[in-house]
Motif scaffolding. Structure first.
Motif, PDB file in Angstrom:
ATOM      1  N   SER A  17       0.834  -1.202   0.000  1.00 19.34           N
ATOM      2  CA  SER A  17       0.000   0.000   0.000  1.00 19.34           C
ATOM      3  C   SER A  17       0.869   1.254   0.000  1.00 19.34           C
ATOM      4  O   SER A  17       2.100   1.196  -0.007  1.00 19.34           O
ATOM      5  CB  SER A  17      -0.917  -0.009   1.226  1.00 19.34           C
ATOM      6  N   ASP A  18       0.207   2.407   0.033  1.00 19.89           N
ATOM      7  CA  ASP A  18       0.926   3.682   0.035  1.00 19.89           C
ATOM      8  C   ASP A  18       1.275   4.160   1.438  1.00 19.89           C
ATOM      9  O   ASP A  18       1.804   5.269   1.603  1.00 19.89           O
ATOM     10  CB  ASP A  18       0.068   4.750  -0.656  1.00 19.89           C
ATOM     11  N   ALA A  19       0.982   3.354   2.440  1.00 18.82           N
ATOM     12  CA  ALA A  19       1.266   3.770   3.817  1.00 18.82           C
ATOM     13  C   ALA A  19       2.757   3.701   4.111  1.00 18.82           C
ATOM     14  O   ALA A  19       3.489   2.888   3.526  1.00 18.82           O
ATOM     15  CB  ALA A  19       0.502   2.886   4.798  1.00 18.82           C
ATOM     16  N   LEU A  20       3.201   4.552   5.007  1.00 16.88           N
ATOM     17  CA  LEU A  20       4.557   4.467   5.542  1.00 16.88           C
ATOM     18  C   LEU A  20       4.507   3.520   6.730  1.00 16.88           C
ATOM     19  O   LEU A  20       3.781   3.775   7.705  1.00 16.88           O
ATOM     20  CB  LEU A  20       5.048   5.845   5.976  1.00 16.88           C
ATOM     21  N   VAL A  21       5.233   2.405   6.655  1.00 12.01           N
ATOM     22  CA  VAL A  21       5.122   1.338   7.647  1.00 12.01           C
ATOM     23  C   VAL A  21       6.379   1.308   8.520  1.00 12.01           C
ATOM     24  O   VAL A  21       7.498   1.156   8.014  1.00 12.01           O
ATOM     25  CB  VAL A  21       4.931  -0.036   6.968  1.00 12.01           C
ATOM     26  N   VAL A  22       6.177   1.441   9.812  1.00 11.12           N
ATOM     27  CA  VAL A  22       7.254   1.205  10.782  1.00 11.12           C
ATOM     28  C   VAL A  22       7.180  -0.281  11.124  1.00 11.12           C
ATOM     29  O   VAL A  22       6.313  -0.714  11.885  1.00 11.12           O
ATOM     30  CB  VAL A  22       7.092   2.080  12.028  1.00 11.12           C
ATOM     31  N   ASP A  23       8.072  -1.056  10.543  1.00 12.28           N
ATOM     32  CA  ASP A  23       8.021  -2.521  10.634  1.00 12.28           C
ATOM     33  C   ASP A  23       8.786  -2.997  11.864  1.00 12.28           C
ATOM     34  O   ASP A  23      10.010  -3.107  11.847  1.00 12.28           O
ATOM     35  CB  ASP A  23       8.615  -3.128   9.356  1.00 12.28           C
ATOM     36  N   ALA A  24       8.050  -3.280  12.934  1.00  8.28           N
ATOM     37  CA  ALA A  24       8.679  -3.747  14.169  1.00  8.28           C
ATOM     38  C   ALA A  24       9.007  -5.230  14.119  1.00  8.28           C
ATOM     39  O   ALA A  24       9.628  -5.751  15.050  1.00  8.28           O
ATOM     40  CB  ALA A  24       7.769  -3.459  15.363  1.00  8.28           C
ATOM     41  N   CYS A  25       8.596  -5.925  13.057  1.00  3.28           N
ATOM     42  CA  CYS A  25       8.962  -7.336  12.900  1.00  3.28           C
ATOM     43  C   CYS A  25      10.395  -7.469  12.377  1.00  3.28           C
ATOM     44  O   CYS A  25      11.121  -8.377  12.760  1.00  3.28           O
ATOM     45  CB  CYS A  25       7.999  -8.032  11.943  1.00  3.28           C
ATOM     46  N   ARG A  26      10.764  -6.555  11.482  1.00  2.00           N
ATOM     47  CA  ARG A  26      12.103  -6.604  10.882  1.00  2.00           C
ATOM     48  C   ARG A  26      12.940  -5.369  11.210  1.00  2.00           C
ATOM     49  O   ARG A  26      14.020  -5.197  10.662  1.00  2.00           O
ATOM     50  CB  ARG A  26      11.982  -6.760   9.365  1.00  2.00           C
ATOM     51  N   GLY A  49       8.474   2.482   2.865  1.00  2.00           N
ATOM     52  CA  GLY A  49       7.597   3.407   2.186  1.00  2.00           C
ATOM     53  C   GLY A  49       7.840   3.363   0.701  1.00  2.00           C
ATOM     54  O   GLY A  49       8.995   3.417   0.235  1.00  2.00           O
ATOM     55  N   ALA A  50       6.748   3.216  -0.082  1.00  2.00           N
ATOM     56  CA  ALA A  50       6.870   3.130  -1.544  1.00  2.00           C
ATOM     57  C   ALA A  50       7.892   2.069  -1.906  1.00  2.00           C
ATOM     58  O   ALA A  50       7.754   0.917  -1.522  1.00  2.00           O
ATOM     59  CB  ALA A  50       7.235   4.498  -2.110  1.00  2.00           C
ATOM     60  N   ASP A  51       8.938   2.461  -2.599  1.00  2.00           N
ATOM     61  CA  ASP A  51       9.967   1.495  -3.013  1.00  2.00           C
ATOM     62  C   ASP A  51      11.227   1.607  -2.158  1.00  2.00           C
ATOM     63  O   ASP A  51      12.289   1.104  -2.535  1.00  2.00           O
ATOM     64  CB  ASP A  51      10.334   1.715  -4.495  1.00  2.00           C
ATOM     65  N   THR A  52      11.126   2.244  -1.025  1.00  3.94           N
ATOM     66  CA  THR A  52      12.298   2.488  -0.174  1.00  3.94           C
ATOM     67  C   THR A  52      12.154   1.743   1.144  1.00  3.94           C
ATOM     68  O   THR A  52      11.095   1.765   1.770  1.00  3.94           O
ATOM     69  CB  THR A  52      12.454   4.000   0.103  1.00  3.94           C
ATOM     70  N   VAL A  53      13.227   1.071   1.541  1.00  2.00           N
ATOM     71  CA  VAL A  53      13.272   0.389   2.832  1.00  2.00           C
ATOM     72  C   VAL A  53      14.525   0.849   3.565  1.00  2.00           C
ATOM     73  O   VAL A  53      15.635   0.738   3.035  1.00  2.00           O
ATOM     74  CB  VAL A  53      13.297  -1.141   2.682  1.00  2.00           C
ATOM     75  N   VAL A  54      14.350   1.391   4.752  1.00  2.00           N
ATOM     76  CA  VAL A  54      15.480   1.822   5.572  1.00  2.00           C
ATOM     77  C   VAL A  54      15.572   0.875   6.763  1.00  2.00           C
ATOM     78  O   VAL A  54      14.677   0.848   7.614  1.00  2.00           O
ATOM     79  CB  VAL A  54      15.296   3.269   6.061  1.00  2.00           C
ATOM     80  N   SER A  55      16.640   0.083   6.808  1.00  2.00           N
ATOM     81  CA  SER A  55      16.808  -0.875   7.895  1.00  2.00           C
ATOM     82  C   SER A  55      17.436  -0.200   9.109  1.00  2.00           C
ATOM     83  O   SER A  55      18.448   0.502   8.989  1.00  2.00           O
ATOM     84  CB  SER A  55      17.688  -2.041   7.445  1.00  2.00           C
TER      85      SER A  55
END
Length: 406
Positions: A222-231, A236-242
């Motif tokens: 989706s278009d949401a900005l996700v704070v992924d507490a699993c990983r 967000g979009a096509d960007t993942v900041v670890s």
């Protein structure tokens, strides 16, 4: 091959270890030792199974290379089933090469499947996908086809490709039914349960909701900005900041994500991120430094804006910010997640799978045992850990049915 050996091999192929033992329990020749080892493995006596298979490998003559290779394959699968993942795959690869050279394609394919399943348990998905790319499973017997489809489903589940996982599990169920092995059918059924089990929690605007695997996949697309507490990442979009190696920054990001669109006070951020009850000016200075670092890392996704009382996230492109968390958050959640497969794990295997040190895993296990959340059996190097008995299925052994030779 004499009639008793043939009958025992057929009993094992049908998932009847007791029937096999009735045929060869009193024999000490090499084929009988091998079959007894497989039977004991199917009865979950892994230590005895390993000893019998090693005795069988020694008893087979130097010219019986195929039989010896099959013993190596069987021993590797016992190690896999007992979650002893520290073994080197070189001996398994050598056995597979012998089997391929001597025309035993089925057991060679089975050896390859064992190696791939080990990589899958260790989370090495790229290596698994590379190995799967060159496999043609059309000639596999039903039991091996089911095992292959379970691997495909495992990769698809970890990649959040739920439709591909469902299709692989349907094929696995069909092949398991054709094989007629109850334990294999149970393993397929157990794997299918994952698709209908809550995989995460969605935290949004002060509320929370359980998500299935397909819901998680839809959220990440989706278009949401996700704070992924699993990983421990920001998506967000096509960007993942670890932020997996930046626990303080991730804690700050999660707190701000849970509060969005509201802000979070400086004192709350300091207390939670720095784990302190006593706040002074040095903590406020440190907070400004860490917020600056977080702002720089997330600059393409969101701004971290200062407010009168603290800080707030302001997304640049997304319409909303949500937090994706584990269904049940435990201090040692990664260890519990691995033990949830119903198998018994060694602490060394858990360390390999989680990427932590063995001593850290041992401390986690001791803490969980004190809370009666895990239990162990055995001592020293044979000690294994598992969850307390609950309704479900254990991992099935898919051992070569024709181990003594055909």
């Amino acid at each position: 091959m004499d009639s008793l050996i043939t009958a025992a091999a057929r009993a094992l192929a049908a998932g009847d270890p007791l029937g096999a033992l009735n045929q060869v329990a009193l024999r000490d020749d090499a084929p009988a030792l091998a079959l007894r080892g497989i039977a004991m493995a199917q009865l979950d006596d892994f230590a005895r199974a390993k000893a019998l298979l090693r005795s069988a490998a020694r008893a087979f003559g130097p010219r019986e290379t195929v039989a010896r290779a099959r013993c190596v394959v069987a021993e590797a699968e016992i190690a896999l089933a007992s979650r002893d993942l520290g073994w080197s795959p070189k001996s398994l690869d050598a056995a597979r090469a012998v089997l391929e050279a001597r025309g035993d394609q089925v057991n060679a394919a089975h050896a390859q499947n064992i190696g791939i399943r080990r990589l899958l348990l260790l989370g090495q998905l790229e290596d698994v996908e590379h190995a799967l790319a060159g496999i043609n499973s059309t000639f596999y017997p039903p039991a091996l086809k089911a095992a292959h489809e379970l691997v495909l489903a495992g990769v698809a589940i970890r990649r959040l490709r739920t439709e591909a996982a469902r299709a692989a599990l349907i094929r696995a169920e069909r092949d398991a039914q054709l094989a007629g092995i109850p334990a294999l059918m149970a393993e397929v059924e157990s794997a299918a349960v994952i698709l209908g089990t809550p995989a995460a929690r969605l935290l949004k605007n002060g509320t929370e909701r359980l998500l299935l695997l397909k819901d998680v996949a839809a959220l990440l697309e989706s278009d949401a900005l996700v704070v992924d507490a699993c990983r421990h990442a920001i998506r967000g979009a096509d960007t993942v900041v670890s932020l997996a190696r930046r626990p303080v920054l991730f804690t700050l990001a999660r707190l701000l994500g849970e509060a969005w669109p509201e802000d979070v006070s400086r004192d709350t951020l300091i207390a939670r991120a720095f784990r302190t009850k006593f706040i002074d000016d040095s903590h406020r200075v440190r907070l400004r430094v860490e917020i600056g670092r977080l702002r720089k890392l997330l600059r393409t996704l969101t701004d971290v804006r200062a407010t009168k009382r603290g800080f707030a996230l302001v997304p640049r492109h997304a319409e909303e910010i949500v937090v994706l968390a584990r269904p049940v958050e435990e201090k040692h959640g990664a260890v519990l997640a691995l033990l949830a497969d119903g198998a018994s794990w060694s602490s060394s295997a858990l360390a390999l799978a989680t990427g932590a040190s063995q001593r850290s895993v041992q401390r986690a296990l001791e803490s969980l045992a004190d809370a009666d959340k895990v239990q162990s059996f055995g001592r020293g190097r044979t000690r294994r850990w598992m969850l307390p008995p609950v309704p479900g299925f254990t991992t099935i052994l898919l051992l070569p049915a024709s181990l003594p030779g055909s």
